[in-house]
Write a protein that holds these residues in place. Structure first.
Motif, PDB file in Angstrom:
ATOM      1  N   CYS A   1       0.846  -1.189   0.000  1.00  0.00           N
ATOM      2  CA  CYS A   1       0.000   0.000   0.000  1.00  0.00           C
ATOM      3  C   CYS A   1       0.886   1.246   0.000  1.00  0.00           C
ATOM      4  O   CYS A   1       1.712   1.417   0.910  1.00  0.00           O
ATOM      5  CB  CYS A   1      -0.912   0.007   1.223  1.00  0.00           C
ATOM      6  N   PRO A   2       0.772   2.111  -0.991  1.00  0.00           N
ATOM      7  CA  PRO A   2       1.623   3.307  -1.042  1.00  0.00           C
ATOM      8  C   PRO A   2       1.399   4.265   0.119  1.00  0.00           C
ATOM      9  O   PRO A   2       2.260   5.067   0.439  1.00  0.00           O
ATOM     10  CB  PRO A   2       1.229   3.962  -2.375  1.00  0.00           C
ATOM     11  N   ARG A   3       0.233   4.178   0.760  1.00  0.00           N
ATOM     12  CA  ARG A   3      -0.076   5.121   1.835  1.00  0.00           C
ATOM     13  C   ARG A   3       0.460   4.663   3.184  1.00  0.00           C
ATOM     14  O   ARG A   3       1.079   5.443   3.914  1.00  0.00           O
ATOM     15  CB  ARG A   3      -1.587   5.348   1.923  1.00  0.00           C
ATOM     16  N   CYS A   4       0.247   3.374   3.538  1.00  0.00           N
ATOM     17  CA  CYS A   4       0.634   2.923   4.879  1.00  0.00           C
ATOM     18  C   CYS A   4       1.696   1.834   4.871  1.00  0.00           C
ATOM     19  O   CYS A   4       2.116   1.361   5.927  1.00  0.00           O
ATOM     20  CB  CYS A   4      -0.592   2.426   5.653  1.00  0.00           C
ATOM     21  N   GLN A   5       2.104   1.408   3.656  1.00  0.00           N
ATOM     22  CA  GLN A   5       3.146   0.389   3.488  1.00  0.00           C
ATOM     23  C   GLN A   5       2.723  -1.005   3.947  1.00  0.00           C
ATOM     24  O   GLN A   5       3.557  -1.884   4.122  1.00  0.00           O
ATOM     25  CB  GLN A   5       4.439   0.794   4.218  1.00  0.00           C
ATOM     26  N   ALA A   6       1.426  -1.217   4.141  1.00  0.00           N
ATOM     27  CA  ALA A   6       0.951  -2.558   4.500  1.00  0.00           C
ATOM     28  C   ALA A   6       1.027  -3.473   3.288  1.00  0.00           C
ATOM     29  O   ALA A   6       0.909  -3.036   2.140  1.00  0.00           O
ATOM     30  CB  ALA A   6      -0.486  -2.486   5.010  1.00  0.00           C
ATOM     31  N   ALA A   7       1.226  -4.772   3.547  1.00  0.00           N
ATOM     32  CA  ALA A   7       1.276  -5.756   2.471  1.00  0.00           C
ATOM     33  C   ALA A   7      -0.142  -6.079   2.007  1.00  0.00           C
ATOM     34  O   ALA A   7      -1.027  -6.347   2.818  1.00  0.00           O
ATOM     35  CB  ALA A   7       1.980  -7.014   2.943  1.00  0.00           C
ATOM     36  N   LEU A   8      -0.350  -6.059   0.704  1.00  0.00           N
ATOM     37  CA  LEU A   8      -1.636  -6.403   0.099  1.00  0.00           C
ATOM     38  C   LEU A   8      -1.453  -7.710  -0.650  1.00  0.00           C
ATOM     39  O   LEU A   8      -0.652  -7.797  -1.575  1.00  0.00           O
ATOM     40  CB  LEU A   8      -2.096  -5.305  -0.859  1.00  0.00           C
ATOM     41  N   ALA A   9      -2.185  -8.746  -0.245  1.00  0.00           N
ATOM     42  CA  ALA A   9      -2.014 -10.076  -0.817  1.00  0.00           C
ATOM     43  C   ALA A   9      -3.259 -10.500  -1.584  1.00  0.00           C
ATOM     44  O   ALA A   9      -4.373 -10.055  -1.288  1.00  0.00           O
ATOM     45  CB  ALA A   9      -1.711 -11.092   0.276  1.00  0.00           C
ATOM     46  N   GLU A  10      -3.041 -11.360  -2.576  1.00  0.00           N
ATOM     47  CA  GLU A  10      -4.119 -11.931  -3.389  1.00  0.00           C
ATOM     48  C   GLU A  10      -5.040 -10.851  -3.947  1.00  0.00           C
ATOM     49  O   GLU A  10      -6.261 -10.900  -3.803  1.00  0.00           O
ATOM     50  CB  GLU A  10      -4.895 -12.990  -2.605  1.00  0.00           C
TER      51      GLU A  10
END
Length: 231
Positions: free
Chosen positions: A71-80
């Motif tokens: 996620c460009p905003r919070c750097q969380a990993a986005l899967a599937e």
């Protein structure tokens, strides 16, 4: 803000394996038809076709839903997530930023983004709704309500109606032969396609509005927060 979507090998293999298992079960069902007749033959046929459909769906998921990104905003990993293209906005599960994917590029949407069709959902948690000021597309003064209907999971056609009672935000519910829901949603004279009403089976609550405007959706959620679940 953007990030690159890459293929997740693990997710791809998972979907392919699931498809292979379902295809095997489909083959066994069709093969069993040889020695069956009557009701058992029909059950084998239904099972074979059902497993085949789900196997095909697994292959589509392996092709399209095996993407990873940050996620460009919070750097969380986005899967599937979608690898190549999203028709409707999706949301980061951590910061709730809305994004679209196109050609393996994930783009976080600007606050004033308006989608070509209703794609930003909000739950309807009460029969009395507080509407944000202005048209649900452009935020200019609303001069009328556009009627949106949903019946047994089907989204109705929008029809312009008079603005009387618009500020009340009342939800009309009719029963008999299924349940029908009707809402008049604020629009200006220029727009009449800013929102739809639909029933999503399995959701809680099941009734939701989908807006074209990202800004209007966020303002709506501020005025109509979803009740917290009881502990």
């Amino acid at each position: 803000m953007t990030s690159t979507v890459t293929r997740d090998t693990g997710s791809t293999i998972k979907y392919v394996v699931i498809s292979a298992v379902l295809a095997g079960l489909s083959f066994l069902c069709f093969r069993a038809m040889i020695d069956r007749s009557g009701l058992l033959w029909l059950l084998c046929l239904a099972g074979g076709l059902g497993f085949a459909v789900f196997a095909f769906g697994g292959l589509l998921a392996a092709r399209d839903l095996a993407g990873n990104a940050t996620c460009p905003r919070c750097q969380a990993a986005l899967a599937e997530i979608e690898l190549n293209h999203t028709e409707d906005p999706a949301f980061c599960g951590t910061c709730q930023a809305a994004y679209l994917v196109d050609k393996r590029v994930l783009t976080v949407l600007a606050g004033d983004y308006v989608h070509p069709k209703p794609g930003f959902p909000v739950p309807v948690t009460s029969d009395a709704i507080s509407w944000p000021e202005g048209c649900c597309v452009c935020a200019r003064p609303a001069t009328r309500g556009v009627e949106a209907k949903a019946h047994d999971g089907q989204t109705g056609t929008n029809v312009a109606v008079a603005a009387a009672g618009l500020a009340l935000g009342g939800l009309a519910v009719r029963t008999g032969g299924g349940t029908s829901y009707t809402l008049r949603i604020p629009h200006c004279a220029e727009h009449d396609d800013g929102a739809t009403l639909e029933i999503k089976s399995g959701n809680e609550p099941p009734l939701q509005i989908r807006f074209r405007s990202y800004a209007y959706q966020r303002r709506f959620l501020e005025l109509n927060p979803k009740p917290a679940k009881a502990a």
